[in-house]
Write an enzyme that holds these catalytic residues in place. Sequence first.
Site, PDB file in Angstrom:
ATOM      1  N   ASP A  37     -13.192 -13.270  12.044  1.00 21.94           N
ATOM      2  CA  ASP A  37     -12.706 -12.566  13.226  1.00 21.94           C
ATOM      3  C   ASP A  37     -13.583 -11.349  13.515  1.00 21.94           C
ATOM      4  O   ASP A  37     -13.409 -10.666  14.519  1.00 21.94           O
ATOM      5  CB  ASP A  37     -11.223 -12.176  13.077  1.00 21.94           C
ATOM      6  CG  ASP A  37     -10.877 -11.659  11.697  1.00 21.94           C
ATOM      7  OD1 ASP A  37     -11.798 -11.323  10.932  1.00 21.94           O
ATOM      8  OD2 ASP A  37      -9.667 -11.591  11.382  1.00 21.94           O
ATOM      9  N   HIS A  52      -4.231  -9.478   3.274  1.00 25.43           N
ATOM     10  CA  HIS A  52      -3.214  -8.472   3.642  1.00 25.43           C
ATOM     11  C   HIS A  52      -2.001  -8.500   2.720  1.00 25.43           C
ATOM     12  O   HIS A  52      -1.178  -7.596   2.753  1.00 25.43           O
ATOM     13  CB  HIS A  52      -2.736  -8.699   5.082  1.00 25.43           C
ATOM     14  CG  HIS A  52      -3.811  -8.539   6.109  1.00 25.43           C
ATOM     15  ND1 HIS A  52      -4.526  -7.372   6.231  1.00 25.43           N
ATOM     16  CD2 HIS A  52      -4.308  -9.387   7.038  1.00 25.43           C
ATOM     17  CE1 HIS A  52      -5.420  -7.506   7.213  1.00 25.43           C
ATOM     18  NE2 HIS A  52      -5.313  -8.736   7.714  1.00 25.43           N
ATOM     19  N   HIS A 101     -10.193  -7.164   9.911  1.00 20.01           N
ATOM     20  CA  HIS A 101      -9.022  -6.357   9.567  1.00 20.01           C
ATOM     21  C   HIS A 101      -9.200  -5.772   8.175  1.00 20.01           C
ATOM     22  O   HIS A 101      -9.849  -6.381   7.325  1.00 20.01           O
ATOM     23  CB  HIS A 101      -7.747  -7.217   9.587  1.00 20.01           C
ATOM     24  CG  HIS A 101      -7.476  -7.857  10.918  1.00 20.01           C
ATOM     25  ND1 HIS A 101      -7.852  -9.150  11.197  1.00 20.01           N
ATOM     26  CD2 HIS A 101      -6.876  -7.370  12.038  1.00 20.01           C
ATOM     27  CE1 HIS A 101      -7.486  -9.445  12.445  1.00 20.01           C
ATOM     28  NE2 HIS A 101      -6.896  -8.382  12.979  1.00 20.01           N
ATOM     29  N   ASP A 131       5.661 -17.108  19.069  1.00 17.91           N
ATOM     30  CA  ASP A 131       5.360 -15.757  18.601  1.00 17.91           C
ATOM     31  C   ASP A 131       3.915 -15.467  18.983  1.00 17.91           C
ATOM     32  O   ASP A 131       2.979 -15.985  18.382  1.00 17.91           O
ATOM     33  CB  ASP A 131       5.544 -15.670  17.078  1.00 17.91           C
ATOM     34  CG  ASP A 131       5.228 -14.279  16.533  1.00 17.91           C
ATOM     35  OD1 ASP A 131       4.552 -13.495  17.240  1.00 17.91           O
ATOM     36  OD2 ASP A 131       5.666 -13.978  15.405  1.00 17.91           O
TER      37      ASP A 131
HETATM   38  N1  Q9C Z   1      -0.405  -6.546  18.082  1.00 16.31           N
HETATM   39  C1  Q9C Z   1      -6.070 -12.031   9.225  1.00 16.31           C
HETATM   40  O1  Q9C Z   1      -7.054 -11.999   9.952  1.00 16.31           O
HETATM   41  N2  Q9C Z   1      -2.329  -9.027  14.473  1.00 16.31           N
HETATM   42  N3  Q9C Z   1      -4.934 -11.470   9.568  1.00 16.31           N
HETATM   43  C2  Q9C Z   1      -1.529  -7.951  14.844  1.00 16.31           C
HETATM   44  C3  Q9C Z   1      -0.635  -6.632  16.669  1.00 16.31           C
HETATM   45  C4  Q9C Z   1      -2.234  -9.394  13.091  1.00 16.31           C
HETATM   46  C5  Q9C Z   1      -4.837 -10.785  10.825  1.00 16.31           C
HETATM   47  C6  Q9C Z   1      -1.545  -7.758  16.316  1.00 16.31           C
HETATM   48  C7  Q9C Z   1      -3.536  -9.854  12.590  1.00 16.31           C
HETATM   49  C8  Q9C Z   1      -3.470 -10.375  11.189  1.00 16.31           C
HETATM   50  C9  Q9C Z   1      -6.128 -12.739   7.937  1.00 16.31           C
HETATM   51 ZN    ZN Z   2      -8.636 -10.670  10.016  1.00 14.00          ZN
END
Ligand code: Q9C
Ligand code: ZN
Length: 669
Positions: free
Chosen positions: A267, A137, A176, A22
Amino acid sequence: MASGTALIYDGEMMSHKLLWEDTECDIEVPERLSASYEQLRQYNLVERCVRVPVREATVDEITLVHSQEYLEVIKSTQSMNEDELRNTSMNYDCVFLHPNSYRCAKLAAGGTLQLVDSVMSGKVLNGMALVRPPGHHSQRNLANGFCLFNNVAIAAEYAKKKYNLQRILIVDWDIHHGQGIQYIFEEDPSVLYFSWHLYQHQEFWPKLRESDFDAVGKGDGTGFNINVPWNKVGMENADYIAAFLHVLLPIAFEFNPELILISSGYDSAIGDPEGKMCATPECYAHLTHFLMQLANGKCCVVLEGGYHMRSLSESVCMTVKTLLGDPVPQLHGEMVPCFSAVETIQNVRAAHKPYWKCLAFSGSSIVQAANTRRQGSGEAATPAKTNSEVAIETDIFLQSHMKSFLFPAPPVIAAAVVSENNTLLLPKCMLVHEDTVPAKEAQAHLSFHKELMEDEIDTYLLTKTLSLLNTILQKQVRSGISECLSASAAAVVALKHCIRFGLNRVLHIMFGDVGGIHLNEEGKIISIRISENQPSQTANSKYEISLNWKEDLQTDDNFVYTLLSLILPLAYSFQPELTVITFGPESKITISSIALLTKLMQGLGEGGILALIQDTELKYLKTVAEALLGVNTPAIAPNSAAAEVVIQAVEEQRHNLQTEWKMLRCSVD
Ligand code: Q9C
Ligand code: ZN
């Protein structure tokens, strides 16, 4: 006051992992934990922390935030086969499940609660929990974005209940939007939630309208949700510091939290494949240092995202080092926030103006950010670079960048020069080094300044002061305090000595009547004066700034406002190598204001501070010493609000100075 830093880590949380292919989820790897922990070990930080074991969060604790039904769903995954796990994962956005995920999620939440208990019980002052899966999240009935249980939200509800807390601040510096935390607390005025996040006009995941700056909370919680949506990638240290100075910190001081929880995602740091931002690891030292000045230092840092192993682990180390009280390194990069960042900051301030007194007089209104605008340094340099190219580049950059911080910190945190009968005023742990430099050497320096000395009696203490200053300049001592018979003469001698030694940037902050200091050192000195009496020549310039406040204006509220709006942005723009704080006769500023100033200025020049205290002002001696040593300092008195005359004076200065000192800017018009 409590001391010590807790570290929560357990390798079992590495057993939660992705079992199938994934490409959206494959960045949340178990090595995020081991790499961070290994780097902490490499820097000998693990042994300096208090080890606290993890535990499972109980059903009652998890259901403080999540529904019983949702808990049962996650619980049921323990006995699923791979197909079933995969199917269950597909009910959510960006989630993977493993037979041990439920156990790990309970440990991540429970580890966070162990941290809260360690801090709230006074066993430690602060701490960090290295946990996964992350949490911010996840929602009442939903897993989302690699998150199963909302660790920080559970911790906030737990702390409210168990310790009867009325005000908790959650700072989410993950790139995020922690929409889970926002939803859980949006009607709750006892939890102030701050999140910055990449937004890109709603094109960045999770692509929610409610991640914008105008989501300020609902019902009783209106004003207690602060979103700082970044509309461009490539934000740098200056942009993050500006968001703290102009949005988070003024509101946080007004809120006056009893506990701080940090949703600490890295991040938002350089090299991260998700965030694509440019903040370097030492930025997290500064962010942590700022927050340590609130809630009596009670600060719980909880890992969320962060997907570039080196950037993540170096940033974790910077955070933990700062929690431990190590000097904060100088920030890399130009201290100029980009246009897009200032636009965002202006919008957030405008959106929150109705709810916070500290913003009530800020002039600007919402600007409709045009996504076509091209000014500023917030652009991605070349969008053509692949993630792995950026990752490798960042590895190479960090390898050399981190070497600039390896020099040993000065072995002595603070030294003092006081006359013999005043040594009792110093805290016990204060080291008094009076003769680190031969008297002859100091005498020689003094001979250059004969004309400046107001009377001969000063010579003895002035010699000692210069000795002390030399130990600071030579990095044997981080900071110092000196009693003076004439603070004005001592300040002139000290500043001239700094310039002769070769410093290029010295910040001089003066209180009370400090006369005759107009040093023209070609822009090497900025002086800020706060006094009751107009100095003889008040030439406000970009290097000489004067605030004339009567005694009744020298309150904590006015000072905190001035510190955050004017003094710190100036200081961060200038990046002084040393700060001199001079207390002349009739210094009227409050003790708690001075404690905060002394602590916050330690974020600059690797903590290099020289305090010069007139012998009539020894009431400041103990507080300055304690603030330098990082112990026991009096908190800022509960807020009412800054006086309108002070705000107007500060805003006028901001207006005049912001073209030169760019960190002052908090609006684009
Ligand atoms: N193309 C945390 O940093 N990415 N969660 C989605 C879509 C999901 C991040 C990418 C990122 C989740 C804890
Ligand atoms: Zn994040």
